[in-house]
Write a protein that holds these residues in place. Sequence first.
Motif, PDB file in Angstrom:
ATOM      1  N   SER A  10      -5.337  -4.689  14.930  1.00  0.00           N
ATOM      2  CA  SER A  10      -4.755  -4.659  16.265  1.00  0.00           C
ATOM      3  C   SER A  10      -3.435  -3.881  16.224  1.00  0.00           C
ATOM      4  O   SER A  10      -2.949  -3.550  15.162  1.00  0.00           O
ATOM      5  CB  SER A  10      -4.514  -6.082  16.771  1.00  0.00           C
ATOM      6  N   GLY A  11      -2.903  -3.621  17.377  1.00  0.00           N
ATOM      7  CA  GLY A  11      -1.626  -2.917  17.460  1.00  0.00           C
ATOM      8  C   GLY A  11      -1.798  -1.411  17.457  1.00  0.00           C
ATOM      9  O   GLY A  11      -2.905  -0.888  17.496  1.00  0.00           O
ATOM     10  N   GLU A  12      -0.666  -0.730  17.408  1.00  0.00           N
ATOM     11  CA  GLU A  12      -0.677   0.722  17.456  1.00  0.00           C
ATOM     12  C   GLU A  12      -0.649   1.319  16.055  1.00  0.00           C
ATOM     13  O   GLU A  12      -0.250   0.677  15.096  1.00  0.00           O
ATOM     14  CB  GLU A  12       0.544   1.207  18.240  1.00  0.00           C
ATOM     15  N   ILE A  13      -1.050   2.580  15.982  1.00  0.00           N
ATOM     16  CA  ILE A  13      -0.942   3.319  14.727  1.00  0.00           C
ATOM     17  C   ILE A  13       0.550   3.585  14.503  1.00  0.00           C
ATOM     18  O   ILE A  13       1.241   4.044  15.415  1.00  0.00           O
ATOM     19  CB  ILE A  13      -1.719   4.641  14.810  1.00  0.00           C
ATOM     20  N   PRO A  14       1.056   3.309  13.312  1.00  0.00           N
ATOM     21  CA  PRO A  14       2.485   3.502  13.065  1.00  0.00           C
ATOM     22  C   PRO A  14       2.920   4.954  13.300  1.00  0.00           C
ATOM     23  O   PRO A  14       2.209   5.893  12.940  1.00  0.00           O
ATOM     24  CB  PRO A  14       2.653   3.133  11.587  1.00  0.00           C
ATOM     25  N   SER A  15       4.069   5.124  13.898  1.00  0.00           N
ATOM     26  CA  SER A  15       4.600   6.471  14.147  1.00  0.00           C
ATOM     27  C   SER A  15       4.906   7.195  12.846  1.00  0.00           C
ATOM     28  O   SER A  15       4.996   8.411  12.817  1.00  0.00           O
ATOM     29  CB  SER A  15       5.838   6.400  15.030  1.00  0.00           C
ATOM     30  N   SER A  16       5.044   6.450  11.733  1.00  0.00           N
ATOM     31  CA  SER A  16       5.319   7.067  10.434  1.00  0.00           C
ATOM     32  C   SER A  16       4.133   7.911   9.954  1.00  0.00           C
ATOM     33  O   SER A  16       4.281   8.720   9.049  1.00  0.00           O
ATOM     34  CB  SER A  16       5.635   5.991   9.409  1.00  0.00           C
ATOM     35  N   LEU A  17       2.977   7.736  10.566  1.00  0.00           N
ATOM     36  CA  LEU A  17       1.829   8.568  10.214  1.00  0.00           C
ATOM     37  C   LEU A  17       1.886   9.857  10.990  1.00  0.00           C
ATOM     38  O   LEU A  17       1.257  10.805  10.742  1.00  0.00           O
ATOM     39  CB  LEU A  17       0.502   7.840  10.515  1.00  0.00           C
ATOM     40  N   VAL A  39       0.839  -1.202   0.000  1.00  0.00           N
ATOM     41  CA  VAL A  39       0.000   0.000   0.000  1.00  0.00           C
ATOM     42  C   VAL A  39       0.877   1.257   0.000  1.00  0.00           C
ATOM     43  O   VAL A  39       0.491   2.296  -0.512  1.00  0.00           O
ATOM     44  CB  VAL A  39      -0.995  -0.012   1.196  1.00  0.00           C
ATOM     45  N   GLY A  40       2.080   1.150   0.513  1.00  0.00           N
ATOM     46  CA  GLY A  40       3.015   2.271   0.533  1.00  0.00           C
ATOM     47  C   GLY A  40       3.471   2.697  -0.855  1.00  0.00           C
ATOM     48  O   GLY A  40       4.004   3.790  -1.029  1.00  0.00           O
ATOM     49  N   HIS A  55      -2.042  -5.652  11.776  1.00  0.00           N
ATOM     50  CA  HIS A  55      -1.724  -4.268  12.117  1.00  0.00           C
ATOM     51  C   HIS A  55      -1.661  -3.402  10.859  1.00  0.00           C
ATOM     52  O   HIS A  55      -1.618  -3.913   9.745  1.00  0.00           O
ATOM     53  CB  HIS A  55      -0.400  -4.198  12.879  1.00  0.00           C
ATOM     54  N   VAL A  56      -1.654  -2.097  11.066  1.00  0.00           N
ATOM     55  CA  VAL A  56      -1.479  -1.152   9.961  1.00  0.00           C
ATOM     56  C   VAL A  56       0.022  -1.096   9.675  1.00  0.00           C
ATOM     57  O   VAL A  56       0.805  -0.752  10.554  1.00  0.00           O
ATOM     58  CB  VAL A  56      -2.013   0.241  10.344  1.00  0.00           C
ATOM     59  N   PRO A  57       0.442  -1.426   8.460  1.00  0.00           N
ATOM     60  CA  PRO A  57       1.879  -1.463   8.165  1.00  0.00           C
ATOM     61  C   PRO A  57       2.514  -0.068   8.189  1.00  0.00           C
ATOM     62  O   PRO A  57       1.872   0.932   7.853  1.00  0.00           O
ATOM     63  CB  PRO A  57       1.946  -2.064   6.764  1.00  0.00           C
ATOM     64  N   ASN A  58       3.767  -0.006   8.595  1.00  0.00           N
ATOM     65  CA  ASN A  58       4.503   1.268   8.626  1.00  0.00           C
ATOM     66  C   ASN A  58       4.538   1.953   7.267  1.00  0.00           C
ATOM     67  O   ASN A  58       4.619   3.171   7.179  1.00  0.00           O
ATOM     68  CB  ASN A  58       5.938   1.050   9.108  1.00  0.00           C
ATOM     69  N   GLU A  59       4.443   1.190   6.199  1.00  0.00           N
ATOM     70  CA  GLU A  59       4.507   1.734   4.849  1.00  0.00           C
ATOM     71  C   GLU A  59       3.379   2.712   4.541  1.00  0.00           C
ATOM     72  O   GLU A  59       3.482   3.520   3.620  1.00  0.00           O
ATOM     73  CB  GLU A  59       4.508   0.593   3.820  1.00  0.00           C
ATOM     74  N   VAL A  60       2.306   2.682   5.319  1.00  0.00           N
ATOM     75  CA  VAL A  60       1.227   3.662   5.139  1.00  0.00           C
ATOM     76  C   VAL A  60       1.777   5.073   5.328  1.00  0.00           C
ATOM     77  O   VAL A  60       1.295   6.024   4.727  1.00  0.00           O
ATOM     78  CB  VAL A  60       0.052   3.367   6.107  1.00  0.00           C
TER      79      VAL A  60
END
Length: 64
Positions: A57-64, A16-17, A35-40
């Motif tokens: 599940s998991g946290e929202i990536p910090s890359s967002l 998706v990135g 989880h939402v991949p960091n590539e978002v």
Amino acid sequence: MGTVTVETWGTIPKEVGNLTSLIFLKISNNILQGHVPNEVGLLNQLKCMNLQFNELSGEIPSSL
């Protein structure tokens, strides 16, 4: 601009990135897991993202 509604399941792929021109990402009301991949975070043009009503599940990536 049209809208396509498709119920989907599985995970959000890292690829998706690669959609760097994406402005809206609406994949709500599905059966997505994991989880939402960091590539978002690579989606620099992204203005709106809706992931509600999934089984993520998991946290929202910090890359967002």
